[in-house]
Design an enzyme around this catalytic site. Structure first.
Site, PDB file in Angstrom:
ATOM      1  N   ALA A   1       0.279  -1.273  -0.021  1.00 45.88           N
ATOM      2  CA  ALA A   1      -0.316   0.233   0.059  1.00 45.88           C
ATOM      3  C   ALA A   1       0.885   1.176  -0.446  1.00 45.88           C
ATOM      4  CB  ALA A   1      -0.540  -0.410   1.207  1.00 45.88           C
TER       5      ALA A   1
ATOM      6  N   GLU B   1       9.302   4.071   6.928  1.00 47.85           N
ATOM      7  CA  GLU B   1       9.154   2.809   8.059  1.00 47.85           C
ATOM      8  C   GLU B   1      10.120   2.477   9.449  1.00 47.85           C
ATOM      9  OE1 GLU B   1       7.830  -0.047   7.057  1.00 47.85           O
ATOM     10  OE2 GLU B   1       8.569  -1.064   8.986  1.00 47.85           O
TER      11      GLU B   1
ATOM     12  N   ASN C   1       4.219  -6.811   5.706  1.00 46.08           N
ATOM     13  CA  ASN C   1       4.181  -8.111   5.151  1.00 46.08           C
ATOM     14  C   ASN C   1       3.801  -8.520   4.111  1.00 46.08           C
ATOM     15  OD1 ASN C   1       3.379  -9.457   8.548  1.00 46.08           O
ATOM     16  ND2 ASN C   1       0.948  -8.508   8.453  1.00 46.08           N
TER      17      ASN C   1
ATOM     18  N   ARG D   1     -12.007 -19.022   4.984  1.00 46.13           N
ATOM     19  CA  ARG D   1     -10.739 -19.278   6.180  1.00 46.13           C
ATOM     20  C   ARG D   1     -11.524 -19.077   7.642  1.00 46.13           C
ATOM     21  NH1 ARG D   1      -6.210 -14.608   4.129  1.00 46.13           N
ATOM     22  NH2 ARG D   1      -5.437 -16.598   2.630  1.00 46.13           N
TER      23      ARG D   1
ATOM     24  N   GLU E   1      -4.000  -2.377   4.878  1.00 48.71           N
ATOM     25  CA  GLU E   1      -4.114  -2.984   5.835  1.00 48.71           C
ATOM     26  C   GLU E   1      -4.970  -2.487   7.321  1.00 48.71           C
ATOM     27  OE1 GLU E   1      -2.851  -7.288   6.814  1.00 48.71           O
ATOM     28  OE2 GLU E   1      -3.311  -7.588   8.266  1.00 48.71           O
TER      29      GLU E   1
HETATM   30  C1  FAD Z   1       3.008 -14.716   5.456  1.00 47.09           C
HETATM   31  C2  FAD Z   1       1.816 -13.838   4.914  1.00 47.09           C
HETATM   32  C3  FAD Z   1       0.953 -13.852   3.854  1.00 47.09           C
HETATM   33  C4  FAD Z   1       0.305 -13.700   3.148  1.00 47.09           C
HETATM   34  N1  FAD Z   1      -0.009 -13.641   1.625  1.00 47.09           N
HETATM   35  C5  FAD Z   1      -1.563 -13.479   1.378  1.00 47.09           C
HETATM   36  C6  FAD Z   1      -1.169 -13.554  -0.032  1.00 47.09           C
HETATM   37  O1  FAD Z   1      -0.296 -14.138  -1.282  1.00 47.09           O
HETATM   38  N2  FAD Z   1      -2.539 -12.956  -0.663  1.00 47.09           N
HETATM   39  C7  FAD Z   1      -2.917 -11.542  -0.517  1.00 47.09           C
HETATM   40  O2  FAD Z   1      -3.779 -10.456  -0.826  1.00 47.09           O
HETATM   41  N3  FAD Z   1      -2.918 -11.614   1.156  1.00 47.09           N
HETATM   42  C8  FAD Z   1      -1.763 -12.233   2.017  1.00 47.09           C
HETATM   43  N4  FAD Z   1      -0.996 -11.556   2.707  1.00 47.09           N
HETATM   44  C9  FAD Z   1      -2.205 -10.456   3.045  1.00 47.09           C
HETATM   45  C10 FAD Z   1      -1.006  -9.020   2.899  1.00 47.09           C
HETATM   46  O3  FAD Z   1       0.142  -9.806   2.471  1.00 47.09           O
HETATM   47  C11 FAD Z   1      -1.213  -7.463   4.195  1.00 47.09           C
HETATM   48  O4  FAD Z   1      -2.663  -7.617   3.838  1.00 47.09           O
HETATM   49  C12 FAD Z   1      -0.336  -6.474   3.331  1.00 47.09           C
HETATM   50  O5  FAD Z   1       0.903  -7.545   2.953  1.00 47.09           O
HETATM   51  C13 FAD Z   1      -0.372  -5.412   3.835  1.00 47.09           C
HETATM   52  O6  FAD Z   1       0.204  -4.744   3.078  1.00 47.09           O
HETATM   53  P1  FAD Z   1       0.246  -2.881   3.778  1.00 47.09           P
HETATM   54  O7  FAD Z   1       1.141  -1.954   2.750  1.00 47.09           O
HETATM   55  O8  FAD Z   1      -1.039  -2.772   4.045  1.00 47.09           O
HETATM   56  O9  FAD Z   1       1.128  -3.458   5.558  1.00 47.09           O
HETATM   57  P2  FAD Z   1       2.349  -3.894   5.372  1.00 47.09           P
HETATM   58  O10 FAD Z   1       3.178  -5.028   3.977  1.00 47.09           O
HETATM   59  O11 FAD Z   1       2.280  -5.093   6.165  1.00 47.09           O
HETATM   60  O12 FAD Z   1       3.318  -2.627   5.564  1.00 47.09           O
HETATM   61  C14 FAD Z   1       3.038  -1.570   6.491  1.00 47.09           C
HETATM   62  C15 FAD Z   1       4.320  -1.278   6.930  1.00 47.09           C
HETATM   63  O13 FAD Z   1       4.342  -0.560   7.876  1.00 47.09           O
HETATM   64  C16 FAD Z   1       5.447  -0.264   9.267  1.00 47.09           C
HETATM   65  N5  FAD Z   1       4.765  -0.016  10.324  1.00 47.09           N
HETATM   66  C17 FAD Z   1       3.721   0.009  11.151  1.00 47.09           C
HETATM   67  N6  FAD Z   1       3.386   0.827  12.165  1.00 47.09           N
HETATM   68  C18 FAD Z   1       4.059   2.571  11.900  1.00 47.09           C
HETATM   69  C19 FAD Z   1       5.390   3.252  12.626  1.00 47.09           C
HETATM   70  N7  FAD Z   1       4.290   3.842  13.561  1.00 47.09           N
HETATM   71  N8  FAD Z   1       5.812   4.174  11.878  1.00 47.09           N
HETATM   72  C20 FAD Z   1       6.122   3.366  11.487  1.00 47.09           C
HETATM   73  N9  FAD Z   1       5.913   2.489   9.944  1.00 47.09           N
HETATM   74  C21 FAD Z   1       5.269   1.258  10.570  1.00 47.09           C
HETATM   75  C22 FAD Z   1       5.328  -1.558   9.676  1.00 47.09           C
HETATM   76  O14 FAD Z   1       6.627  -2.021  10.097  1.00 47.09           O
HETATM   77  C23 FAD Z   1       5.820  -2.148   8.289  1.00 47.09           C
HETATM   78  O15 FAD Z   1       6.080  -2.497   7.159  1.00 47.09           O
HETATM   79  C24 FAD Z   1      -0.613 -12.568   3.477  1.00 47.09           C
HETATM   80  C25 FAD Z   1      -0.199 -12.173   5.163  1.00 47.09           C
HETATM   81  C26 FAD Z   1       0.820 -12.860   5.987  1.00 47.09           C
HETATM   82  C27 FAD Z   1       1.779 -12.127   7.008  1.00 47.09           C
END
Ligand code: FAD
Length: 514
Positions: free
Chosen positions: A65, A84, A92, A343, A479
């Protein structure tokens, strides 16, 4: 300030409601407690005299995202800083399985699978128990294939195979070539850097700051932060000329916060998430006037194994086998739930049984369906076991040989006629009876996987406040947001969600007035 932070981290159910209280306050939001944007920072009274750093758009989080937002904000002409908190980028997203749901994608067309955004929307709503905010689910379904094509054609990520995930009506997920989100996230990072985005790791958002108009204009962070030591690093202030985008991910690893919303989820349940999947950035937004929604819908993955750590390899074994092999309760040797169920249905069924269950496949289904590396690594870890006969498999897991063999015979009869009279499992056209040795099996016990709830956003990715209006200067995607998935997120839809809303958040944040 440190005290305030300390207080918010030492959450018990009682002090959560007293100190943060976002969920509790939501019900009163329009009544006696006028918590709106900026009140937490006393409507601009505690803005710093001097900012340490300034960018047009400041993005919190470096997963799908955050990086989608960074690329689009840069392309819209904004100067972009991504912070970050962890020492490495990716959250994730970098450890994910690389499955991206896209309605009407190229591989579906090649393989003759009929799909449409309408069908994907219906699947999402049904799985979400119709608690999804329909306009948000609609956005994801309608733009899923466009988002995938952007990832392939513009970002350069490669996707190779078409997969099925429980709860979808058709095979709809395309998987990255390395079966990991790292393929996409690393290419996004390269692209964003090439466009001139700046990334600061070990920089943790502590507090959002609003001006006198309630507009979010920056944040307090801790630089050189060393996760998980909240006192580590030095405070600094970052100004966001145009807007802030929160893309900080979910809170599956935040045991206190998840227990506030689902008290069953004590630390007896592990999580599949990276350690930094904690909810402090979401709570910081609530303290700045953002509203949260559906925080108690926390998803357990029904496909993790107690015989390996973290996400492991068994999910990649289990999920590829559903509809090709059967799942049984080792106490009875019998099937107990529709293998292709969503799920939540499956995790709840396993928790109700109260002990790990088994999934198995034969030497037709397993090499055909399971990524060779996942099989090899799962076996190396001892989480996937190989048996020469069904009898040996039954004995290996302490099952009655006769009951188990009778059950396999019954399953095989259903596979022959492509219809499961007992539990209504989907049986794929190319599935065959489980008869070819050797046989492979793994134990399953759920882990906390995804937090469906989070910040309320609208279809512009603007965060909504307790006054039901957008919090000025604040966008969110991925997320950390709630409402897209309702009660249950379907497998592979998170990637689509993050990219669709991440891009939108970045574009819209860049359009805000400096
Ligand atoms: C093992 C696993 C397998 C998965 N497989 C799939 C799949 O195959 N297909 C699918 O659709 N979904 C899958 N999911 C779900 C999906 O990967 C996640 O929902 C998605 O990656 C979330 O992306 P994001 O960018 O919202 O957050 P993230 O990728 O989690 O990134 C958020 C970032 O923000 C940082 N952060 C948090 N708080 C702070 C703060 N206070 N200050 C600064 N930085 C901060 C974190 O450290 C992190 O690096 C999977 C999840 C997991 C755990």
């Amino acid at each position: 300030m440190a005290d305030q932070e300390e207080k918010s981290r030492s959450l018990t159910r009682r002090n959560f409601l007293k100190t943060t209280g976002a969920t509790a306050l939501a019900g009163m939001a329009l009544g006696a407690v006028p918590l709106t944007a900026g009140e937490a920072s006393a409507a601009g009274d505690d803005l710093p005299a001097k900012w340490n750093e300034t960018a047009d758009v400041v993005i919190v989080g470096s997963g799908f995202a955050g990086l989608s937002a960074a690329i689009e904000a840069r392309n819209a002409g904004a100067e972009v800083l991504v912070i970050e908190k962890m020492p490495v980028h990716g959250g994730n997203s970098i450890i994910n399985g690389g499955d991206f749901a896209a309605a009407g994608n190229k591989l579906q067309k090649e393989q003759g699978v009929k799909d449409s955004p309408d069908l994907m929307f219906k699947d999402m709503m049904k799985a979400g128990s119709y608690l999804n905010h329909p306009e948000l689910a609609r956005m994801v379904a309608d733009h899923s294939n466009e988002a995938l094509e952007w990832c392939e054609e513009y970002v350069g990520a490669k996707f190779a195979r078409l997969n099925f995930h429980g709860g979808h009506s058709v095979k709809r997920a395309v998987q990255t070539v390395n079966a990991s989100g790292s393929e996409l996230v690393n290419k996004m990072l390269t692209k964003a850097r090439a466009l001139g985005m700046k990334l600061q790791t070990r920089t943790r958002l502590v507090r959002l700051l609003a001006d006198r108009d309630g507009r979010i204009v920056g944040m307090e962070v801790r630089r050189n932060y060393r996760f998980p030591d909240e006192k580590s690093g030095q405070p600094a202030f970052i100004r966001a000329r145009r807007a802030v985008v929160l893309a900080s991910g979910g809170f599956s690893q935040d045991v206190a916060l998840r227990q506030v919303h689902d008290p069953r989820l004590t630390d007896r349940f592990d999580s599949t998430n990276h350690p930094g999947a904690t909810g402090e950035a979401l709570l910081a937004a609530c303290r700045a006037g953002a509203m949260d929604v559906q925080m108690d819908w926390i998803q357990l993955g029904p496909w993790t194994s107690p015989d390996e750590k973290g996400f492991g390899y068994v999910p990649l074994f289990c999920e590829r086998l559903v509809g090709y092999g059967l799942m049984v309760d080792p106490k009875t040797g019998k099937r107990f739930f529709k293998e292709t169920g969503n799920r939540k249905e499956r995790a709840d069924a396993i928790i109700l049984i109260g002990h790990p269950v088994l999934i198995l496949g034969d030497s037709y289904a397993v090499p055909k369906q399971v990524f060779p590396n996942a099989l090899a690594k799962g076996m190396e870890a001892g989480a996937i076991r190989k048996f020469d006969t069904l009898e040996a498999l039954a004995k290996g897991y302490g099952m009655s040989v006769a009951d188990f063999q009778a059950q396999v015979a019954r399953w095989n009869a259903f596979v022959e006629k492509k219809k499961d009279d007992d539990l209504d499992c989907m049986i794929f056209p190319d599935a065959r009876p489980t008869v070819t040795p050797p046989f492979y099996a793994a134990r399953l016990w759920p882990r906390v996987h995804h937090t469906m709830g989070g910040l309320v956003i609208n279809t512009d990715a603007r965060v909504i406040g307790f006054d039901m209006k957008p919090v000025k200067g604040l966008f969110a995607a991925g997320e950390v947001t709630g409402g897209v998935h309702g009660a249950v997120r379907l497998g592979s839809v998170a990637m689509a969600d993050c990219v669709v809303f991440g891009r939108l958040a970045g574009r819209n944040a860049a359009k805000e007035k400096a």
